[in-house]
Design a protein around this motif. Structure first.
Motif, PDB file in Angstrom:
ATOM      1  N   ARG A  48       0.828  -1.146   0.291  1.00 43.69           N
ATOM      2  CA  ARG A  48      -0.057   0.040  -0.073  1.00 43.69           C
ATOM      3  C   ARG A  48       0.662   1.315   0.071  1.00 43.69           C
ATOM      4  O   ARG A  48       0.464   2.255  -0.735  1.00 43.69           O
ATOM      5  CB  ARG A  48      -0.770  -0.282   1.293  1.00 43.69           C
ATOM      6  CG  ARG A  48      -1.798   1.109   1.483  1.00 43.69           C
ATOM      7  CD  ARG A  48      -2.612   0.958   2.709  1.00 43.69           C
ATOM      8  NE  ARG A  48      -2.017   1.251   3.799  1.00 43.69           N
ATOM      9  CZ  ARG A  48      -1.369   2.352   4.580  1.00 43.69           C
ATOM     10  NH1 ARG A  48      -1.764   3.598   3.802  1.00 43.69           N
ATOM     11  NH2 ARG A  48      -0.798   2.325   5.782  1.00 43.69           N
ATOM     12  N   LEU A  49       1.854   1.168   0.779  1.00 41.59           N
ATOM     13  CA  LEU A  49       2.791   2.160   0.884  1.00 41.59           C
ATOM     14  C   LEU A  49       3.771   2.472  -0.437  1.00 41.59           C
ATOM     15  O   LEU A  49       4.710   3.318  -0.573  1.00 41.59           O
ATOM     16  CB  LEU A  49       3.523   2.269   2.157  1.00 41.59           C
ATOM     17  CG  LEU A  49       2.517   2.545   3.362  1.00 41.59           C
ATOM     18  CD1 LEU A  49       3.492   2.148   4.620  1.00 41.59           C
ATOM     19  CD2 LEU A  49       1.958   3.845   3.594  1.00 41.59           C
ATOM     20  N   GLY A  50       3.899   1.460  -1.252  1.00 42.96           N
ATOM     21  CA  GLY A  50       4.987   1.466  -2.099  1.00 42.96           C
ATOM     22  C   GLY A  50       6.245   1.492  -1.874  1.00 42.96           C
ATOM     23  O   GLY A  50       7.097   1.896  -2.425  1.00 42.96           O
ATOM     24  N   ILE A  51       6.707   0.598  -0.940  1.00 39.23           N
ATOM     25  CA  ILE A  51       8.214   0.281  -0.464  1.00 39.23           C
ATOM     26  C   ILE A  51       8.275  -1.050  -0.244  1.00 39.23           C
ATOM     27  O   ILE A  51       7.156  -1.677  -0.440  1.00 39.23           O
ATOM     28  CB  ILE A  51       8.204   1.097   1.016  1.00 39.23           C
ATOM     29  CG1 ILE A  51       7.502   0.569   2.101  1.00 39.23           C
ATOM     30  CG2 ILE A  51       8.465   2.617   0.867  1.00 39.23           C
ATOM     31  CD1 ILE A  51       7.567   1.384   3.478  1.00 39.23           C
ATOM     32  N   ALA A  52       9.645  -1.466  -0.110  1.00 40.90           N
ATOM     33  CA  ALA A  52       9.927  -2.894  -0.054  1.00 40.90           C
ATOM     34  C   ALA A  52      10.493  -3.358   1.123  1.00 40.90           C
ATOM     35  O   ALA A  52      10.806  -2.364   2.214  1.00 40.90           O
ATOM     36  CB  ALA A  52      11.138  -3.034  -1.114  1.00 40.90           C
ATOM     37  N   ILE A  53      10.606  -4.541   1.552  1.00 39.75           N
ATOM     38  CA  ILE A  53      10.880  -5.149   2.698  1.00 39.75           C
ATOM     39  C   ILE A  53      12.335  -4.406   3.118  1.00 39.75           C
ATOM     40  O   ILE A  53      12.559  -4.091   4.324  1.00 39.75           O
ATOM     41  CB  ILE A  53      11.128  -6.754   3.064  1.00 39.75           C
ATOM     42  CG1 ILE A  53       9.886  -7.262   2.883  1.00 39.75           C
ATOM     43  CG2 ILE A  53      11.921  -7.085   4.003  1.00 39.75           C
ATOM     44  CD1 ILE A  53       9.814  -8.883   2.693  1.00 39.75           C
ATOM     45  N   GLU A  54      13.359  -4.342   2.021  1.00 36.94           N
ATOM     46  CA  GLU A  54      14.555  -3.870   2.352  1.00 36.94           C
ATOM     47  C   GLU A  54      14.742  -2.632   2.927  1.00 36.94           C
ATOM     48  O   GLU A  54      15.627  -2.150   3.583  1.00 36.94           O
ATOM     49  CB  GLU A  54      15.318  -4.095   1.278  1.00 36.94           C
ATOM     50  CG  GLU A  54      15.740  -5.441   0.652  1.00 36.94           C
ATOM     51  CD  GLU A  54      14.611  -6.210  -0.013  1.00 36.94           C
ATOM     52  OE1 GLU A  54      13.506  -5.407  -0.302  1.00 36.94           O
ATOM     53  OE2 GLU A  54      14.690  -7.330  -0.302  1.00 36.94           O
TER      54      GLU A  54
END
Length: 374
Positions: A48-54
């Protein structure tokens, strides 16, 4: 703000605002949530926020790294592994000792104990041992370097004839009795922040709270899984500090969630004793509050209540029997005087007074209440 000066162009603007933060939504702590539910929620929020686990992990060298989400996903994918398989190998059991125990208890299982610790490198390590391992004294005469059963003086014979573990970690392996290893757990800090700082990218305190909830859920699921085949004594347990916080999830319906704001990994026996003590203290406080509100709730004073009890006791022929009759007689007498009370109310209040203010009761009722408690 307009910058005018060396290196600055008239009319140019310096951005003094913090980069826009990403705000994760809360999935509160519940003992009924599985680790997968926390992981799925976090992954949905990442999408939803457009970010990755890293982007929410710290890839610094130990002990400063924090890759708990990745580590937990990897552990769940690999579990149960070789170390778990070795634990459930029936060939290492002391069958004769188990058979002897099963003569008196047909449901007897092999006994083990589970430890969990945060290592000096801030990692979570969960290990198993034959039950009694940590209470047993060392036996320095044990000569078999591969079987550690003989390295202890056992108060009660273990259910295993073979045990090997606690090997030092190497670049390609860890201790053979280690069932769970998650790097960076000790670097989770869910204490709420008022300020995140200029370069903060997301509300990492809330994320840390959900990550430690996921780790605890995985640990307790492992214990539940082991309990199907073993009699498990847990030597270390998670203790959470939580607060109710309204969820801003559109699907929550305005429900509040229990947000983890602090955690510790404690001695399970001490934690259990503390919780029992706190529960008893809370029960006493509630009981004394109920007694203090006799007048407000039942329209009679404490002195009038005790007098009615005493009169009812002395109306009996024997002092240590038929307490139910005492409750009915006392309630009837109080109602005649204008009280709003029944025999069940009297019984409940007598039990509370017997538990925490027993000296106030007529002697015969003290006899009844102590017999009921026994």
């Amino acid at each position: 703000m307009t910058a005018r000066g060396k290196g600055g162009r008239a009319g140019s603007t310096i951005n003094t605002r913090s980069p826009r933060m990403k705000y994760f939504r809360l999935l509160g702590w519940s003992p009924y949530n599985s680790p997968s539910e926390y992981i799925v929620h976090l992954c949905k929020e990442l999408g939803r926020l457009g970010i990755a686990i890293e982007d929410i992990e710290t890839h610094s060298s130990p002990p400063n790294g924090e890759e708990v989400l990745s580590e937990l996903v990897a552990w769940l994918a690999e579990h149960p592994g070789a170390n778990y398989s070795a634990l459930v190998d029936w060939k290492v059991l002391d069958i004769a000792n188990l058979a002897d125990r099963m003569r008196s208890n047909p449901d007897a299982k092999p006994r083990i104990e589970i430890t969990a610790e945060i290592t000096k490198m801030r990692n979570l390590s969960v290990r198993w041992y034959p039950a009694g391992w940590h209470d047993a004294m060392p036996d320095w005469s044990g000569r078999d370097p591969f079987n550690m059963i003989g390295h202890k003086v056992w108060d009660t014979l273990p259910d295993f004839r073979w045990f090997r573990g606690d090997q030092p970690a190497t670049f390609d392996g860890r201790a053979t009795n280690e069932l769970m290893f998650i790097r960076g757990v000790g670097n989770l800090h869910p204490e709420p922040r008022n300020e995140y700082g200029f370069y903060a990218k997301f509300n990492h305190d809330l994320v840390d709270g959900m990550l430690i909830a996921a780790v605890r859920a995985a640990y307790e699921r492992l214990i539940g899984q082991l309990s199907r085949s073993f009699d498990v004594e847990v030597l270390n347990a998670f203790d959470f500090e939580v607060r109710d916080e309204e969820s801003d999830d559109d699907n929550s319906g305005g429900r509040s969630g229990r947000r983890v704001v602090g955690w510790a990994l404690l001695d399970a026996r001490e934690l259990r004793a503390r919780r029992e003590r706190e529960a008893e203290e809370a029960r006493e406080a509630q009981g004394r509050a109920d007694v203090a509100q006799i007048a407000a709730r039942h329209n009679c004073t404490f002195a009038e209540f005790l007098q009615a009890l005493d009169d009812a006791v002395h109306s009996k022929s024997n002092n240590c029997a038929a307490s139910e009759q005492v409750y009915r007689v006392a309630a009837k007498s109080l109602r005649k005087a204008g009280a709003d009370i029944n025999a069940g109310d009297v019984r409940r209040l007598v039990r509370i007074i017997g538990d925490f203010m027993s000296e106030e009761l007529p002697a015969s009722l003290r006899c009844d209440e102590s017999a009921a408690a026994g």
